[in-house]
Scaffold this motif. Structure first.
Motif, PDB file in Angstrom:
ATOM      1  N   TYR A   5      40.042  52.320  19.449  1.00 54.26           N
ATOM      2  CA  TYR A   5      39.347  51.129  21.363  1.00 54.26           C
ATOM      3  C   TYR A   5      40.446  51.268  22.610  1.00 54.26           C
ATOM      4  CZ  TYR A   5      38.699  46.761  23.632  1.00 54.26           C
ATOM      5  OH  TYR A   5      38.319  46.349  24.725  1.00 54.26           O
ATOM      6  N   SER A   6      39.363  51.857  23.692  1.00 54.80           N
ATOM      7  CA  SER A   6      40.388  52.140  24.963  1.00 54.80           C
ATOM      8  C   SER A   6      40.455  50.586  25.652  1.00 54.80           C
ATOM      9  CB  SER A   6      39.496  53.305  25.783  1.00 54.80           C
ATOM     10  OG  SER A   6      39.807  53.013  27.268  1.00 54.80           O
ATOM     11  N   ALA A   7      41.254  50.213  25.751  1.00 57.51           N
ATOM     12  CA  ALA A   7      41.713  48.669  26.777  1.00 57.51           C
ATOM     13  C   ALA A   7      41.299  49.037  28.131  1.00 57.51           C
ATOM     14  CB  ALA A   7      42.615  48.037  26.268  1.00 57.51           C
ATOM     15  N   PRO A   8      40.676  47.670  28.654  1.00 55.38           N
ATOM     16  CA  PRO A   8      40.173  47.079  30.622  1.00 55.38           C
ATOM     17  C   PRO A   8      41.598  47.594  31.052  1.00 55.38           C
ATOM     18  CG  PRO A   8      39.807  46.134  29.041  1.00 55.38           C
ATOM     19  CD  PRO A   8      40.037  46.214  27.918  1.00 55.38           C
ATOM     20  N   THR A   9      41.472  47.928  31.940  1.00 59.19           N
ATOM     21  CA  THR A   9      42.938  47.597  32.887  1.00 59.19           C
ATOM     22  C   THR A   9      43.240  46.128  32.860  1.00 59.19           C
ATOM     23  OG1 THR A   9      42.939  49.912  33.804  1.00 59.19           O
ATOM     24  CG2 THR A   9      44.078  48.324  34.530  1.00 59.19           C
ATOM     25  N   VAL A  10      44.326  45.917  32.246  1.00 59.71           N
ATOM     26  CA  VAL A  10      44.896  44.524  32.659  1.00 59.71           C
ATOM     27  C   VAL A  10      45.171  44.357  33.995  1.00 59.71           C
ATOM     28  CG1 VAL A  10      45.201  42.021  31.682  1.00 59.71           C
ATOM     29  CG2 VAL A  10      44.736  43.929  30.152  1.00 59.71           C
ATOM     30  N   SER A  11      44.657  42.908  34.913  1.00 62.33           N
ATOM     31  CA  SER A  11      45.430  42.494  36.109  1.00 62.33           C
ATOM     32  C   SER A  11      45.144  41.548  36.534  1.00 62.33           C
ATOM     33  CB  SER A  11      44.216  42.856  37.866  1.00 62.33           C
ATOM     34  OG  SER A  11      45.277  42.533  38.060  1.00 62.33           O
ATOM     35  N   VAL A  12      46.727  40.745  35.784  1.00 58.72           N
ATOM     36  CA  VAL A  12      47.020  39.289  36.147  1.00 58.72           C
ATOM     37  C   VAL A  12      47.756  39.056  37.629  1.00 58.72           C
ATOM     38  CG1 VAL A  12      48.198  37.235  34.969  1.00 58.72           C
ATOM     39  CG2 VAL A  12      46.549  38.669  33.457  1.00 58.72           C
ATOM     40  N   THR A  13      46.930  38.199  38.216  1.00 57.15           N
ATOM     41  CA  THR A  13      47.363  37.526  39.129  1.00 57.15           C
ATOM     42  C   THR A  13      47.863  36.090  39.523  1.00 57.15           C
ATOM     43  OG1 THR A  13      45.751  39.118  40.471  1.00 57.15           O
ATOM     44  CG2 THR A  13      46.552  36.470  41.414  1.00 57.15           C
ATOM     45  N   VAL A  14      49.482  35.335  39.480  1.00 55.11           N
ATOM     46  CA  VAL A  14      49.845  34.611  39.589  1.00 55.11           C
ATOM     47  C   VAL A  14      48.877  33.291  41.038  1.00 55.11           C
ATOM     48  CG1 VAL A  14      51.511  32.778  39.302  1.00 55.11           C
ATOM     49  CG2 VAL A  14      51.734  34.785  37.951  1.00 55.11           C
ATOM     50  N   LEU A  15      48.034  32.136  40.390  1.00 52.71           N
ATOM     51  CA  LEU A  15      47.869  31.859  41.867  1.00 52.71           C
ATOM     52  C   LEU A  15      48.472  30.383  42.465  1.00 52.71           C
ATOM     53  CD1 LEU A  15      44.049  31.255  40.615  1.00 52.71           C
ATOM     54  CD2 LEU A  15      45.218  32.890  41.595  1.00 52.71           C
ATOM     55  N   SER A  16      49.210  29.785  41.298  1.00 54.05           N
ATOM     56  CA  SER A  16      50.769  28.835  41.477  1.00 54.05           C
ATOM     57  C   SER A  16      51.550  28.669  40.454  1.00 54.05           C
ATOM     58  CB  SER A  16      49.484  27.806  41.914  1.00 54.05           C
ATOM     59  OG  SER A  16      49.131  27.315  40.803  1.00 54.05           O
ATOM     60  N   THR A  17      52.936  27.933  40.471  1.00 57.49           N
ATOM     61  CA  THR A  17      53.800  27.611  39.745  1.00 57.49           C
ATOM     62  C   THR A  17      53.519  25.851  40.865  1.00 57.49           C
ATOM     63  OG1 THR A  17      55.431  28.946  41.378  1.00 57.49           O
ATOM     64  CG2 THR A  17      54.003  30.141  39.448  1.00 57.49           C
ATOM     65  N   PHE A 103      54.758  25.704  35.148  1.00 52.86           N
ATOM     66  CA  PHE A 103      53.285  25.605  34.578  1.00 52.86           C
ATOM     67  C   PHE A 103      53.073  26.683  35.870  1.00 52.86           C
ATOM     68  CE2 PHE A 103      48.890  24.724  35.164  1.00 52.86           C
ATOM     69  CZ  PHE A 103      48.744  24.199  34.110  1.00 52.86           C
ATOM     70  N   ILE A 104      52.319  27.518  34.625  1.00 55.98           N
ATOM     71  CA  ILE A 104      51.275  29.032  35.965  1.00 55.98           C
ATOM     72  C   ILE A 104      50.415  29.293  35.673  1.00 55.98           C
ATOM     73  CG2 ILE A 104      51.755  31.492  36.251  1.00 55.98           C
ATOM     74  CD1 ILE A 104      54.255  31.009  34.339  1.00 55.98           C
ATOM     75  N   HIS A 105      49.752  28.674  36.753  1.00 51.62           N
ATOM     76  CA  HIS A 105      48.308  28.587  36.899  1.00 51.62           C
ATOM     77  C   HIS A 105      48.030  30.465  36.992  1.00 51.62           C
ATOM     78  CE1 HIS A 105      43.946  28.601  38.259  1.00 51.62           C
ATOM     79  NE2 HIS A 105      43.610  28.667  37.197  1.00 51.62           N
ATOM     80  N   ALA A 106      47.435  31.184  36.145  1.00 51.65           N
ATOM     81  CA  ALA A 106      47.174  32.987  36.497  1.00 51.65           C
ATOM     82  C   ALA A 106      45.955  33.393  36.989  1.00 51.65           C
ATOM     83  CB  ALA A 106      47.711  33.590  35.569  1.00 51.65           C
ATOM     84  N   ASN A 107      45.147  34.305  37.043  1.00 48.48           N
ATOM     85  CA  ASN A 107      43.885  34.979  36.843  1.00 48.48           C
ATOM     86  C   ASN A 107      43.654  35.879  36.248  1.00 48.48           C
ATOM     87  OD1 ASN A 107      41.296  35.869  38.098  1.00 48.48           O
ATOM     88  ND2 ASN A 107      40.499  34.246  38.080  1.00 48.48           N
ATOM     89  N   ALA A 108      42.644  36.368  35.916  1.00 48.46           N
ATOM     90  CA  ALA A 108      42.419  37.762  34.692  1.00 48.46           C
ATOM     91  C   ALA A 108      41.211  37.913  34.768  1.00 48.46           C
ATOM     92  CB  ALA A 108      43.049  37.680  33.334  1.00 48.46           C
ATOM     93  N   ALA A 109      40.451  37.943  36.020  1.00 48.46           N
ATOM     94  CA  ALA A 109      38.900  37.866  35.797  1.00 48.46           C
ATOM     95  C   ALA A 109      37.831  39.053  35.412  1.00 48.46           C
ATOM     96  CB  ALA A 109      38.735  37.700  36.950  1.00 48.46           C
ATOM     97  N   ASN A 110      39.131  40.238  35.438  1.00 50.23           N
ATOM     98  CA  ASN A 110      38.302  41.381  34.731  1.00 50.23           C
ATOM     99  C   ASN A 110      38.511  41.516  32.721  1.00 50.23           C
ATOM    100  OD1 ASN A 110      41.502  41.711  34.166  1.00 50.23           O
ATOM    101  ND2 ASN A 110      41.013  43.912  34.202  1.00 50.23           N
ATOM    102  N   LEU A 111      39.000  40.466  32.623  1.00 47.48           N
ATOM    103  CA  LEU A 111      39.330  40.749  31.224  1.00 47.48           C
ATOM    104  C   LEU A 111      38.024  39.687  30.294  1.00 47.48           C
ATOM    105  CD1 LEU A 111      41.364  41.220  28.817  1.00 47.48           C
ATOM    106  CD2 LEU A 111      42.893  39.744  29.517  1.00 47.48           C
ATOM    107  N   THR A 112      37.368  39.367  29.529  1.00 49.31           N
ATOM    108  CA  THR A 112      36.578  38.736  28.930  1.00 49.31           C
ATOM    109  C   THR A 112      37.207  38.334  27.316  1.00 49.31           C
ATOM    110  OG1 THR A 112      35.511  40.737  27.661  1.00 49.31           O
ATOM    111  CG2 THR A 112      34.416  39.892  29.558  1.00 49.31           C
ATOM    112  N   VAL A 113      36.924  37.362  27.160  1.00 45.86           N
ATOM    113  CA  VAL A 113      36.760  36.523  25.366  1.00 45.86           C
ATOM    114  C   VAL A 113      36.701  38.208  24.185  1.00 45.86           C
ATOM    115  CG1 VAL A 113      36.495  35.555  23.717  1.00 45.86           C
ATOM    116  CG2 VAL A 113      36.759  34.400  25.803  1.00 45.86           C
TER     117      VAL A 113
END
Length: 467
Positions: A5-17, A103-113
């Motif tokens: 399996y070739s995993a997608p490149t994961v980009s996690v962006t911190v939106l707020s802490t 408490f961290i709020h982050a975004n990984a919009a290119n990552l799916t279930v």
């Protein structure tokens, strides 16, 4: 069956802490760490989390909702909002000072279930969905005891929690997480409040002296490993248990087909009755552990004369005298070890392997708990995690933990996963299956070549669901 399996490149962006503090100030005194707590000071923080579908709330509404629910939950679990503190007498305590959790709020919009759940191996992407990667529990002296990260995905979200292992075990952690979900759902009277009693034999007068210099885990966290979830349905576990306990296979089970598959493996031995062990009842989980121990040991290609060990975490709350309440807060775990030669584990019938494990578990009574306390007091030290001899399997967590009883208001989790903490060759974690009913998921961490041989072990894969 190696992973391609070739995993997608994961980009996690911190939106707020932010720092979340308890809704009400704590009235708890400093809580002295027990022997079981002190044992975990050199381990990584626990990392466990739940994957959910997207709720009917925007992120702008979801994050304040969760931080508010967390604040109210921390009022019931104030140690998580505190810090570790070493007193002048060198004993370590939790000071419930309301310092708060990260408490961290982050975004990984290119990552799916699907990206997270479809690959045969557990994706490394999960490591980025947790805070405090490889954080040592001792560091809770000067940083938060707990941190949470909520990550928005393309079609869902993940709540990842990291918590100092010297403050809590799995039982206490899931009590907290379930309470967090109940309060998020609007419950004002949670179903099970924690018990902060500190009066058992686990509270010792002996001081733990930590080694000088940097405190590190007792294994190599950078060792290249593979990690997979193997699922076992209730039906297949019951068939395995019935085999080991010399019962009928069941009317809906094709015994001839199974025996034909098993006979292709020349290392498997036929089941024979024994007069001496007829009355020993092997439990479902012991049956599964015996299968795992045998098949992992075989996959390692070890010399027959070498000793192999199966270690299992034991919840001692109900094994002690006087007993602790199930809601006792903190670590109340010890470790039991079953040892045998590789040749015996691999070549003797599986019933024998299970009996050896059964003896170890049955022997763990109140006297054994007390003996473990006395032995620790003679030589106080942290528990050494790892597979130092190359022949150890270490089982943690429990399929009895209510990991899927976490409805925050938008349904139960799609999956429960852990982060990169405390992972080494031979580390196994047991989770309940998502649909309950006695199903079990095993998170298995092994060297790559060992994992590949396990995936091709006919005896093991016979019982794995979805194969």
């Amino acid at each position: 069956m190696s992973s391609s399996y070739s995993a997608p490149t994961v980009s996690v962006t911190v939106l707020s802490t932010c720092t979340v503090q308890p809704h009400q100030k704590s009235t708890l005194p400093d809580l002295k760490l027990s022997i079981s707590d002190l044992n975990m000071l050199c381990s990584h923080y626990i990392q466990k989390g739940c994957l959910f579908t997207t709720p009917n709330l925007s992120s702008h509404a979801l994050i304040p909702h969760l931080t508010n629910a967390l604040s109210h939950t921390l009022s019931l679990f104030p140690p998580f909002a505190g810090r570790l503190k070493t007193h002048a007498d060198a004993h370590v305590y939790i000071t419930c000072n309301d310092a708060g959790v990260h408490f961290i709020h982050a975004n990984a919009a290119n990552l799916t279930v699907t990206d997270l759940l479809s690959p045969p191996d557990v994706p490394q992407a999960f490591h980025q969905l947790f805070p405090f990667h490889r954080k040592i529990s001792y560091t809770a002296h000067f940083s938060p005891i707990m941190a949470l990260q909520v990550t928005d995905l393309a079609d869902g979200f993940f709540i990842g929690c990291a918590v100092c292992h010297a403050v809590t075990d799995g039982a206490s952690f899931w009590n907290f997480f379930n309470t967090f979900a109940e309060i998020s759902r609007g419950f004002t009277c949670p179903s099970r409040l924690p018990d902060f009693l500190r009066e058992s034999i686990l509270i010792s007068k002996v001081v733990l002296r930590l080694p000088d210099g940097d405190i590190k885990v007792t294994f190599n966290p950078d060792e290249p490993l593979r990690e997979r979830i193997f699922s076992f349905s209730r039906e297949t576990i019951q068939k395995l248990k019935a085999t080991l306990n010399r019962r009928n296979w069941g009317e809906n089970f094709d015994a001839a087909e199974v025996m034909a598959k098993m006979s292709s493996d020349t290392q498997l031995k036929p089941v024979t009755r024994s007069v001496t062990d007829e009355t020993v009842e092997i439990s479902s989980f012991q049956s599964l552990c015996a299968l795992l121990w045998r098949c992992v040991t075989r996959a390692r290609n070890l010399q027959g004369t070498k000793t192999t060990t199966f270690r299992m975490a034991v919840n001692v709350r109900q094994r002690m005298e006087p007993k602790l309440r199930d809601s006792y807060f903190g670590n109340a775990i010890q470790s039991t070890a079953t040892c045998a030669t590789v040749a015996d584990v691999v070549s003797k019938e599986l019933r024998w392997v299970a009996e050896e494990m059964n003896k170890s578990v049955r022997a763990y009574d109140s006297a054994m708990v007390r003996r473990a306390v006395e032995n620790w007091e003679l030589e106080p030290k942290c528990f050494e995690l790892g597979n130092h001899d190359g022949a150890t399997v270490q089982m943690g967590s429990s399929p009895r933990f209510p990991m899927y009883d976490n409805d925050f208001g938008w349904g139960r989790p799609l999956a429960v996963r852990s982060g990169g903490a405390n992972k080494f060759d031979g580390k196994i974690s047991a989770f309940p299956g998502r649909n309950g009913g006695g199903a079990v998921d095993l998170e298995v961490v092994l060297a790559s070549e060992t994992m590949e041989r396990l995936e091709n072990d006919s005896e093991f894969m016979l019982y794995v669901s979805g194969q």
